[in-house]
Design a protein around this motif. Sequence first.
Motif, PDB file in Angstrom:
ATOM      1  N   VAL A 138       0.814  -1.169  -0.064  1.00 54.15           N
ATOM      2  CA  VAL A 138       0.078  -0.113  -0.068  1.00 54.15           C
ATOM      3  C   VAL A 138       1.025   1.463   0.054  1.00 54.15           C
ATOM      4  O   VAL A 138       0.645   2.305  -0.689  1.00 54.15           O
ATOM      5  CB  VAL A 138      -0.889  -0.067   1.190  1.00 54.15           C
ATOM      6  N   LEU A 139       1.801   1.281   0.965  1.00 49.84           N
ATOM      7  CA  LEU A 139       2.598   2.702   0.976  1.00 49.84           C
ATOM      8  C   LEU A 139       3.399   2.778  -0.277  1.00 49.84           C
ATOM      9  O   LEU A 139       3.476   3.800  -0.667  1.00 49.84           O
ATOM     10  CB  LEU A 139       3.722   2.261   2.163  1.00 49.84           C
ATOM     11  N   LEU A 140       3.968   1.751  -0.993  1.00 52.25           N
ATOM     12  CA  LEU A 140       4.622   1.943  -1.857  1.00 52.25           C
ATOM     13  C   LEU A 140       3.945   2.046  -3.461  1.00 52.25           C
ATOM     14  O   LEU A 140       4.363   2.988  -4.212  1.00 52.25           O
ATOM     15  CB  LEU A 140       5.906   0.734  -2.136  1.00 52.25           C
ATOM     16  N   SER A 141       2.982   1.680  -3.152  1.00 52.44           N
ATOM     17  CA  SER A 141       1.851   2.011  -4.365  1.00 52.44           C
ATOM     18  C   SER A 141       1.475   3.397  -4.435  1.00 52.44           C
ATOM     19  O   SER A 141       1.135   4.083  -5.388  1.00 52.44           O
ATOM     20  CB  SER A 141       0.727   0.844  -4.434  1.00 52.44           C
ATOM     21  N   ILE A 142       1.322   3.778  -3.113  1.00 54.89           N
ATOM     22  CA  ILE A 142       0.789   5.332  -2.975  1.00 54.89           C
ATOM     23  C   ILE A 142       2.052   6.215  -3.306  1.00 54.89           C
ATOM     24  O   ILE A 142       1.846   7.347  -4.190  1.00 54.89           O
ATOM     25  CB  ILE A 142       0.507   5.641  -1.642  1.00 54.89           C
ATOM     26  N   LEU A 143       3.170   5.795  -3.042  1.00 55.89           N
ATOM     27  CA  LEU A 143       4.508   6.485  -3.412  1.00 55.89           C
ATOM     28  C   LEU A 143       4.545   6.532  -4.911  1.00 55.89           C
ATOM     29  O   LEU A 143       4.820   7.506  -5.608  1.00 55.89           O
ATOM     30  CB  LEU A 143       5.524   5.893  -2.742  1.00 55.89           C
ATOM     31  N   ALA A 144       4.192   5.320  -5.685  1.00 57.99           N
ATOM     32  CA  ALA A 144       4.173   5.553  -7.034  1.00 57.99           C
ATOM     33  C   ALA A 144       3.263   6.276  -7.571  1.00 57.99           C
ATOM     34  O   ALA A 144       3.416   7.014  -8.863  1.00 57.99           O
ATOM     35  CB  ALA A 144       4.311   3.733  -7.601  1.00 57.99           C
ATOM     36  N   TYR A 145       1.998   6.150  -7.020  1.00 59.06           N
ATOM     37  CA  TYR A 145       0.770   6.952  -7.573  1.00 59.06           C
ATOM     38  C   TYR A 145       1.210   8.503  -7.683  1.00 59.06           C
ATOM     39  O   TYR A 145       0.958   9.033  -8.515  1.00 59.06           O
ATOM     40  CB  TYR A 145      -0.320   6.506  -6.831  1.00 59.06           C
ATOM     41  N   LEU A 146       1.872   8.816  -6.510  1.00 55.14           N
ATOM     42  CA  LEU A 146       2.242  10.149  -6.445  1.00 55.14           C
ATOM     43  C   LEU A 146       3.417  10.718  -7.115  1.00 55.14           C
ATOM     44  O   LEU A 146       3.550  11.867  -7.641  1.00 55.14           O
ATOM     45  CB  LEU A 146       2.301  10.462  -4.950  1.00 55.14           C
ATOM     46  N   SER A 147       4.169   9.810  -7.283  1.00 50.12           N
ATOM     47  CA  SER A 147       5.756  10.315  -7.827  1.00 50.12           C
ATOM     48  C   SER A 147       6.154   9.938  -9.178  1.00 50.12           C
ATOM     49  O   SER A 147       6.574  10.598  -9.818  1.00 50.12           O
ATOM     50  CB  SER A 147       6.871   9.809  -6.791  1.00 50.12           C
ATOM     51  N   PHE A 148       5.835   8.944  -9.617  1.00 52.17           N
ATOM     52  CA  PHE A 148       5.781   8.464 -10.878  1.00 52.17           C
ATOM     53  C   PHE A 148       5.505   9.345 -11.917  1.00 52.17           C
ATOM     54  O   PHE A 148       6.617   9.852 -12.889  1.00 52.17           O
ATOM     55  CB  PHE A 148       5.233   7.141 -11.269  1.00 52.17           C
ATOM     56  N   PRO A 149       4.376   9.799 -12.134  1.00 52.09           N
ATOM     57  CA  PRO A 149       3.954  11.007 -13.274  1.00 52.09           C
ATOM     58  C   PRO A 149       4.788  12.128 -13.154  1.00 52.09           C
ATOM     59  O   PRO A 149       5.420  12.509 -14.273  1.00 52.09           O
ATOM     60  CB  PRO A 149       2.469  11.188 -12.996  1.00 52.09           C
ATOM     61  N   PRO A 150       5.096  12.927 -11.906  1.00 49.60           N
ATOM     62  CA  PRO A 150       5.772  14.042 -12.173  1.00 49.60           C
ATOM     63  C   PRO A 150       7.340  13.736 -12.386  1.00 49.60           C
ATOM     64  O   PRO A 150       7.793  14.543 -12.872  1.00 49.60           O
ATOM     65  CB  PRO A 150       5.564  14.640 -10.529  1.00 49.60           C
ATOM     66  N   VAL A 151       7.791  12.782 -11.812  1.00 46.60           N
ATOM     67  CA  VAL A 151       9.376  12.339 -12.159  1.00 46.60           C
ATOM     68  C   VAL A 151       9.470  12.203 -13.359  1.00 46.60           C
ATOM     69  O   VAL A 151      10.559  12.309 -14.401  1.00 46.60           O
ATOM     70  CB  VAL A 151       9.774  11.047 -11.196  1.00 46.60           C
TER      71      VAL A 151
END
Length: 385
Positions: A138-151
Amino acid sequence: MRWGQGWVQAWRGGVYLLGALLSGVVTVLALPLLCVPRLARLWADWHGERAGRLLGTPPAPAATRGRTARALLWLPVHAVTGLALGLPALLCAGNIVVGVIAASLWWAFGPDDGPKLFMDIPVHGWVTALTFGPLQIVLLSILAYLSFPPVARVHARICLAVLAHTAQEQLAERVAVLTRTRADVLDAHGAELRRIERDLHDGTQARLVAIALRLAVARQAFADNPRDEQLVAGLLRDAHEGTEEAMTELREVVRTVYPPILADRGLDGALTAVTTRCGIPTRLDMGELERVPAAVEAVVYFAVAEALTNVTKHSGATAAGVRLGRSADRLSVVITDNGTGGADDRRGTGIAGIRRRVHALDGTVVVDSPAGGPTAITVELPCGW
Protein backbone atom coordinates in the motif's frame (compact mmCIF):
# COMPACT_ATOMS: atom_id res chain seq x y z
CA MET A 1 -8.08 13.86 -12.32
CA ARG A 2 -10.20 10.79 -11.70
CA TRP A 3 -8.77 7.98 -9.59
CA GLY A 4 -8.65 5.57 -12.53
CA GLN A 5 -6.92 8.11 -14.76
CA GLY A 6 -4.42 8.77 -11.99
CA TRP A 7 -3.42 5.10 -11.95
CA VAL A 8 -3.15 5.10 -15.74
CA GLN A 9 -0.79 8.09 -15.52
CA ALA A 10 1.18 6.35 -12.75
CA TRP A 11 1.51 3.24 -14.91
CA ARG A 12 2.64 5.27 -17.92
CA GLY A 13 5.11 7.17 -15.74
CA GLY A 14 6.51 3.97 -14.27
CA VAL A 15 6.93 2.33 -17.67
CA TYR A 16 8.61 5.50 -18.95
CA LEU A 17 11.04 5.66 -16.02
CA LEU A 18 11.92 1.97 -16.23
CA GLY A 19 12.51 2.43 -19.94
CA ALA A 20 14.72 5.43 -19.20
CA LEU A 21 16.70 3.35 -16.70
CA LEU A 22 17.20 0.54 -19.18
CA SER A 23 18.18 2.90 -22.00
CA GLY A 24 20.48 4.77 -19.59
CA VAL A 25 22.31 1.52 -18.85
CA VAL A 26 22.52 0.80 -22.58
CA THR A 27 23.88 4.31 -23.14
CA VAL A 28 26.65 3.77 -20.58
CA LEU A 29 27.59 0.32 -21.91
CA ALA A 30 27.41 1.27 -25.59
CA LEU A 31 28.73 4.83 -25.32
CA PRO A 32 31.62 4.36 -27.79
CA LEU A 33 29.23 2.91 -30.38
CA LEU A 34 26.58 5.58 -29.77
CA CYS A 35 29.12 8.32 -30.39
CA VAL A 36 28.84 7.50 -34.07
CA PRO A 37 26.93 10.56 -35.38
CA ARG A 38 24.13 8.69 -37.16
CA LEU A 39 23.50 6.34 -34.23
CA ALA A 40 23.62 9.28 -31.79
CA ARG A 41 20.98 11.12 -33.81
CA LEU A 42 18.72 8.06 -34.04
CA TRP A 43 19.09 7.39 -30.30
CA ALA A 44 18.34 11.00 -29.37
CA ASP A 45 15.41 11.23 -31.80
CA TRP A 46 13.83 8.12 -30.30
CA HIS A 47 14.05 9.62 -26.81
CA GLY A 48 12.65 12.92 -28.09
CA GLU A 49 9.64 11.15 -29.58
CA ARG A 50 9.17 9.14 -26.39
CA ALA A 51 9.29 12.27 -24.23
CA GLY A 52 6.90 14.06 -26.56
CA ARG A 53 4.36 11.24 -26.33
CA LEU A 54 4.51 11.30 -22.54
CA LEU A 55 4.01 15.07 -22.33
CA GLY A 56 1.45 15.12 -25.12
CA THR A 57 3.47 17.64 -27.12
CA PRO A 58 5.17 17.38 -30.51
CA PRO A 59 8.73 16.12 -30.03
CA ALA A 60 11.62 18.41 -30.80
CA PRO A 61 13.74 16.45 -33.27
CA ALA A 62 16.73 18.74 -32.86
CA ALA A 63 19.18 15.91 -33.41
CA THR A 64 18.04 15.44 -37.00
CA ARG A 65 19.13 17.29 -40.12
CA GLY A 66 22.82 17.22 -39.20
CA ARG A 67 22.54 18.63 -35.67
CA THR A 68 24.82 16.00 -34.22
CA ALA A 69 26.28 18.11 -31.40
CA ARG A 70 23.01 18.19 -29.50
CA ALA A 71 22.58 14.43 -29.90
CA LEU A 72 26.09 13.84 -28.53
CA LEU A 73 25.34 16.17 -25.61
CA TRP A 74 22.21 14.15 -24.86
CA LEU A 75 24.18 10.92 -24.35
CA PRO A 76 25.86 11.81 -21.00
CA VAL A 77 22.80 13.75 -19.87
CA HIS A 78 20.59 10.74 -20.44
CA ALA A 79 23.08 8.38 -18.83
CA VAL A 80 22.93 10.45 -15.64
CA THR A 81 19.21 11.32 -15.60
CA GLY A 82 18.05 7.89 -16.75
CA LEU A 83 19.95 6.15 -13.96
CA ALA A 84 19.22 8.76 -11.29
CA LEU A 85 15.47 8.94 -11.95
CA GLY A 86 14.88 5.38 -13.14
CA LEU A 87 16.62 3.51 -10.33
CA PRO A 88 14.24 4.75 -7.57
CA ALA A 89 11.31 3.75 -9.78
CA LEU A 90 12.79 0.27 -10.15
CA LEU A 91 13.32 -0.04 -6.39
CA CYS A 92 9.76 1.09 -5.72
CA ALA A 93 8.20 -1.25 -8.28
CA GLY A 94 10.50 -4.11 -7.25
CA ASN A 95 9.61 -3.84 -3.59
CA ILE A 96 5.91 -3.85 -4.45
CA VAL A 97 6.50 -7.20 -6.16
CA VAL A 98 8.50 -8.37 -3.12
CA GLY A 99 5.57 -7.40 -0.90
CA VAL A 100 3.17 -9.44 -3.02
CA ILE A 101 5.47 -12.46 -2.91
CA ALA A 102 6.04 -12.12 0.84
CA ALA A 103 2.33 -11.84 1.58
CA SER A 104 1.32 -14.87 -0.44
CA LEU A 105 4.28 -17.18 -1.13
CA TRP A 106 6.58 -16.82 1.90
CA TRP A 107 5.97 -20.47 2.81
CA ALA A 108 7.52 -21.66 -0.47
CA PHE A 109 10.99 -20.49 0.61
CA GLY A 110 13.43 -22.01 3.03
CA PRO A 111 13.96 -20.51 6.50
CA ASP A 112 17.05 -18.64 5.36
CA ASP A 113 15.95 -17.82 1.80
CA GLY A 114 12.58 -16.17 2.40
CA PRO A 115 11.65 -12.67 1.25
CA LYS A 116 12.39 -9.68 3.45
CA LEU A 117 10.26 -6.57 3.93
CA PHE A 118 10.83 -3.16 5.50
CA MET A 119 14.14 -2.65 7.26
CA ASP A 120 15.24 -6.17 6.33
CA ILE A 121 12.33 -7.80 8.19
CA PRO A 122 12.28 -11.54 7.39
CA VAL A 123 8.94 -13.25 6.79
CA HIS A 124 8.60 -16.59 8.58
CA GLY A 125 4.89 -16.66 9.36
CA TRP A 126 1.45 -15.55 8.29
CA VAL A 127 1.24 -12.80 10.90
CA THR A 128 4.24 -10.98 9.51
CA ALA A 129 3.26 -11.75 5.93
CA LEU A 130 -0.30 -10.43 6.28
CA THR A 131 0.64 -7.28 8.20
CA PHE A 132 3.93 -5.96 6.85
CA GLY A 133 3.38 -7.39 3.35
CA PRO A 134 0.13 -5.48 2.56
CA LEU A 135 1.49 -2.42 4.39
CA GLN A 136 4.55 -2.37 2.14
CA ILE A 137 2.39 -2.83 -0.97
CA VAL A 138 0.00 0.00 0.00
CA LEU A 139 2.68 2.52 1.00
CA LEU A 140 4.84 1.92 -2.06
CA SER A 141 1.79 1.96 -4.35
CA ILE A 142 0.81 5.36 -2.97
CA LEU A 143 4.39 6.53 -3.46
CA ALA A 144 4.31 5.31 -7.05
CA TYR A 145 0.91 6.96 -7.64
CA LEU A 146 2.17 10.31 -6.38
CA SER A 147 5.74 10.31 -7.69
CA PHE A 148 5.92 8.39 -10.95
CA PRO A 149 4.00 10.87 -13.17
CA PRO A 150 5.83 14.07 -12.07
CA VAL A 151 9.26 12.40 -12.05
CA ALA A 152 8.64 10.99 -15.54
CA ARG A 153 7.59 14.44 -16.75
CA VAL A 154 10.79 15.92 -15.28
CA HIS A 155 12.89 13.48 -17.27
CA ALA A 156 10.85 14.11 -20.43
CA ARG A 157 11.23 17.89 -20.07
CA ILE A 158 14.99 17.53 -19.57
CA CYS A 159 15.10 15.43 -22.73
CA LEU A 160 13.19 17.96 -24.79
CA ALA A 161 15.15 20.87 -23.32
CA VAL A 162 18.49 19.34 -24.28
CA LEU A 163 17.20 18.52 -27.76
CA ALA A 164 15.46 21.89 -28.21
CA HIS A 165 16.02 24.07 -31.23
CA THR A 166 17.97 27.30 -31.18
CA ALA A 167 16.17 30.39 -32.48
CA GLN A 168 17.74 30.00 -35.92
CA GLU A 169 16.89 26.31 -36.05
CA GLN A 170 13.31 27.05 -35.01
CA LEU A 171 13.04 29.61 -37.80
CA ALA A 172 14.48 27.15 -40.33
CA GLU A 173 12.13 24.42 -39.12
CA ARG A 174 9.19 26.83 -39.30
CA VAL A 175 10.04 27.76 -42.86
CA ALA A 176 10.28 24.08 -43.77
CA VAL A 177 6.91 23.35 -42.14
CA LEU A 178 5.27 26.31 -43.89
CA THR A 179 6.74 25.18 -47.19
CA ARG A 180 5.31 21.69 -46.70
CA THR A 181 1.92 22.93 -45.56
CA ARG A 182 1.78 25.39 -48.45
CA ALA A 183 2.37 22.52 -50.86
CA ASP A 184 -0.28 20.46 -49.07
CA VAL A 185 -2.74 23.36 -49.22
CA LEU A 186 -2.14 23.85 -52.94
CA ASP A 187 -2.62 20.12 -53.57
CA ALA A 188 -5.74 20.03 -51.42
CA HIS A 189 -7.06 23.18 -53.09
CA GLY A 190 -6.51 21.69 -56.54
CA ALA A 191 -8.17 18.42 -55.51
CA GLU A 192 -11.10 20.33 -54.02
CA LEU A 193 -11.57 22.39 -57.19
CA ARG A 194 -11.50 19.20 -59.28
CA ARG A 195 -14.06 17.59 -56.97
CA ILE A 196 -16.37 20.60 -57.13
CA GLU A 197 -16.01 20.77 -60.92
CA ARG A 198 -16.77 17.04 -61.18
CA ASP A 199 -19.80 17.29 -58.89
CA LEU A 200 -21.16 20.26 -60.81
CA HIS A 201 -20.45 18.69 -64.20
CA ASP A 202 -21.69 15.18 -63.46
CA GLY A 203 -24.55 16.14 -61.18
CA THR A 204 -25.99 19.64 -61.25
CA GLN A 205 -25.03 20.48 -64.84
CA ALA A 206 -26.43 17.21 -66.15
CA ARG A 207 -29.73 17.84 -64.38
CA LEU A 208 -29.92 21.39 -65.71
CA VAL A 209 -29.36 20.11 -69.25
CA ALA A 210 -32.15 17.57 -68.74
CA ILE A 211 -34.43 20.34 -67.44
CA ALA A 212 -33.63 22.49 -70.46
CA LEU A 213 -34.46 19.58 -72.79
CA ARG A 214 -37.77 18.93 -71.03
CA LEU A 215 -38.72 22.59 -71.26
CA ALA A 216 -37.77 22.67 -74.95
CA VAL A 217 -39.89 19.58 -75.60
CA ALA A 218 -42.75 21.11 -73.61
CA ARG A 219 -42.54 24.33 -75.62
CA GLN A 220 -42.47 22.42 -78.90
CA ALA A 221 -45.34 20.21 -77.82
CA PHE A 222 -47.37 23.25 -76.82
CA ALA A 223 -46.61 24.89 -80.18
CA ASP A 224 -47.59 21.76 -82.12
CA ASN A 225 -50.67 20.90 -80.09
CA PRO A 226 -51.78 23.61 -77.63
CA ARG A 227 -54.78 21.53 -76.58
CA ASP A 228 -52.72 18.57 -75.31
CA GLU A 229 -52.50 19.95 -71.77
CA GLN A 230 -51.75 16.57 -70.21
CA LEU A 231 -48.51 16.10 -72.18
CA VAL A 232 -47.33 19.64 -71.47
CA ALA A 233 -48.22 19.37 -67.77
CA GLY A 234 -46.27 16.10 -67.47
CA LEU A 235 -43.20 17.63 -69.09
CA LEU A 236 -43.40 20.71 -66.85
CA ARG A 237 -43.83 18.49 -63.78
CA ASP A 238 -40.69 16.52 -64.71
CA ALA A 239 -38.81 19.78 -65.25
CA HIS A 240 -39.96 21.10 -61.87
CA GLU A 241 -38.85 17.93 -60.07
CA GLY A 242 -35.52 18.04 -61.85
CA THR A 243 -35.08 21.63 -60.73
CA GLU A 244 -35.62 20.69 -57.10
CA GLU A 245 -33.14 17.80 -57.38
CA ALA A 246 -30.56 20.09 -58.99
CA MET A 247 -31.02 22.63 -56.19
CA THR A 248 -30.51 19.88 -53.59
CA GLU A 249 -27.29 18.73 -55.25
CA LEU A 250 -26.09 22.32 -55.58
CA ARG A 251 -26.69 22.91 -51.88
CA GLU A 252 -24.64 19.81 -51.04
CA VAL A 253 -21.76 21.09 -53.16
CA VAL A 254 -21.92 24.50 -51.51
CA ARG A 255 -22.09 22.91 -48.08
CA THR A 256 -18.70 21.25 -48.59
CA VAL A 257 -17.11 24.59 -49.54
CA TYR A 258 -18.32 26.60 -46.56
CA PRO A 259 -20.96 25.19 -44.20
CA PRO A 260 -24.07 27.39 -44.47
CA ILE A 261 -24.78 26.74 -40.81
CA LEU A 262 -21.74 28.88 -39.94
CA ALA A 263 -23.18 31.81 -41.84
CA ASP A 264 -26.67 31.23 -40.42
CA ARG A 265 -25.89 30.49 -36.74
CA GLY A 266 -22.25 31.41 -36.21
CA LEU A 267 -19.60 29.17 -34.68
CA ASP A 268 -21.53 28.73 -31.42
CA GLY A 269 -24.70 27.53 -33.13
CA ALA A 270 -22.82 25.38 -35.64
CA LEU A 271 -20.87 23.54 -32.94
CA THR A 272 -24.03 23.15 -30.87
CA ALA A 273 -25.65 21.42 -33.84
CA VAL A 274 -22.60 19.18 -34.36
CA THR A 275 -22.40 18.10 -30.71
CA THR A 276 -26.16 17.56 -30.54
CA ARG A 277 -26.07 15.28 -33.57
CA CYS A 278 -23.14 13.26 -32.18
CA GLY A 279 -23.99 9.65 -31.46
CA ILE A 280 -22.84 9.89 -27.83
CA PRO A 281 -23.50 12.51 -25.11
CA THR A 282 -21.19 15.46 -25.83
CA ARG A 283 -20.66 18.51 -23.67
CA LEU A 284 -19.82 21.84 -25.32
CA ASP A 285 -18.02 24.55 -23.34
CA MET A 286 -17.31 27.84 -25.10
CA GLY A 287 -15.51 30.76 -23.51
CA GLU A 288 -15.47 34.33 -24.76
CA LEU A 289 -14.03 34.09 -28.27
CA GLU A 290 -14.62 37.63 -29.50
CA ARG A 291 -14.32 37.98 -33.29
CA VAL A 292 -12.95 34.93 -35.11
CA PRO A 293 -11.95 35.03 -38.80
CA ALA A 294 -14.21 33.05 -41.12
CA ALA A 295 -11.36 30.78 -42.24
CA VAL A 296 -10.61 29.86 -38.62
CA GLU A 297 -14.30 29.21 -37.92
CA ALA A 298 -14.47 26.82 -40.88
CA VAL A 299 -11.36 24.91 -39.77
CA VAL A 300 -12.68 24.64 -36.19
CA TYR A 301 -16.05 23.43 -37.44
CA PHE A 302 -14.59 20.75 -39.71
CA ALA A 303 -12.03 19.68 -37.06
CA VAL A 304 -14.70 19.22 -34.38
CA ALA A 305 -17.06 17.46 -36.79
CA GLU A 306 -14.33 15.07 -37.97
CA ALA A 307 -13.05 14.38 -34.45
CA LEU A 308 -16.54 13.61 -33.11
CA THR A 309 -17.20 11.37 -36.10
CA ASN A 310 -14.05 9.44 -35.21
CA VAL A 311 -15.16 9.22 -31.58
CA THR A 312 -18.53 7.77 -32.59
CA LYS A 313 -17.08 5.26 -35.07
CA HIS A 314 -13.82 4.11 -33.51
CA SER A 315 -13.38 4.98 -29.83
CA GLY A 316 -16.12 3.01 -28.05
CA ALA A 317 -16.59 6.07 -25.82
CA THR A 318 -19.69 6.79 -23.75
CA ALA A 319 -19.07 10.52 -23.34
CA ALA A 320 -17.19 13.28 -25.15
CA GLY A 321 -16.50 16.95 -24.67
CA VAL A 322 -15.58 20.00 -26.75
CA ARG A 323 -13.99 23.01 -25.08
CA LEU A 324 -13.13 26.28 -26.82
CA GLY A 325 -11.15 29.15 -25.37
CA ARG A 326 -9.12 32.11 -26.49
CA SER A 327 -5.92 33.55 -25.08
CA ALA A 328 -4.71 36.72 -26.78
CA ASP A 329 -4.48 35.87 -30.48
CA ARG A 330 -4.68 32.08 -30.09
CA LEU A 331 -7.89 30.06 -30.27
CA SER A 332 -7.72 26.63 -28.64
CA VAL A 333 -10.09 23.72 -29.16
CA VAL A 334 -9.89 20.55 -27.05
CA ILE A 335 -11.93 17.50 -28.06
CA THR A 336 -11.94 14.72 -25.45
CA ASP A 337 -13.54 11.32 -25.04
CA ASN A 338 -13.40 8.47 -22.53
CA GLY A 339 -12.92 5.77 -25.15
CA THR A 340 -10.25 3.15 -25.70
CA GLY A 341 -7.61 5.56 -27.06
CA GLY A 342 -4.92 4.58 -29.52
CA ALA A 343 -5.80 7.29 -32.07
CA ASP A 344 -3.14 7.40 -34.77
CA ASP A 345 -2.77 9.46 -37.96
CA ARG A 346 -1.47 6.42 -39.82
CA ARG A 347 -4.67 4.42 -39.28
CA GLY A 348 -6.85 6.65 -41.44
CA THR A 349 -8.89 8.00 -38.53
CA GLY A 350 -9.23 11.50 -40.02
CA ILE A 351 -6.61 13.11 -37.79
CA ALA A 352 -4.32 13.60 -40.78
CA GLY A 353 -7.05 15.63 -42.48
CA ILE A 354 -7.48 17.74 -39.36
CA ARG A 355 -3.73 18.37 -39.29
CA ARG A 356 -3.70 19.51 -42.93
CA ARG A 357 -6.50 22.00 -42.38
CA VAL A 358 -4.97 23.34 -39.17
CA HIS A 359 -1.40 23.54 -40.50
CA ALA A 360 -2.69 25.48 -43.50
CA LEU A 361 -3.53 28.33 -41.08
CA ASP A 362 -0.22 28.00 -39.20
CA GLY A 363 -1.89 26.18 -36.31
CA THR A 364 -0.91 23.14 -34.27
CA VAL A 365 -2.52 19.79 -33.44
CA VAL A 366 -1.52 17.68 -30.43
CA VAL A 367 -3.02 14.20 -29.96
CA ASP A 368 -2.81 12.55 -26.53
CA SER A 369 -4.36 9.11 -26.94
CA PRO A 370 -2.65 6.38 -24.89
CA ALA A 371 -3.85 2.82 -25.27
CA GLY A 372 -6.81 2.41 -22.95
CA GLY A 373 -7.74 6.09 -23.19
CA PRO A 374 -8.78 8.72 -22.62
CA THR A 375 -8.14 10.72 -25.79
CA ALA A 376 -7.60 14.48 -26.04
CA ILE A 377 -7.05 16.32 -29.34
CA THR A 378 -5.87 19.89 -28.85
CA VAL A 379 -6.05 22.33 -31.77
CA GLU A 380 -4.57 25.81 -31.58
CA LEU A 381 -5.10 28.41 -34.29
CA PRO A 382 -4.00 32.02 -34.69
CA CYS A 383 -7.01 34.32 -34.86
CA GLY A 384 -5.58 37.80 -34.40
CA TRP A 385 -5.35 38.72 -38.06
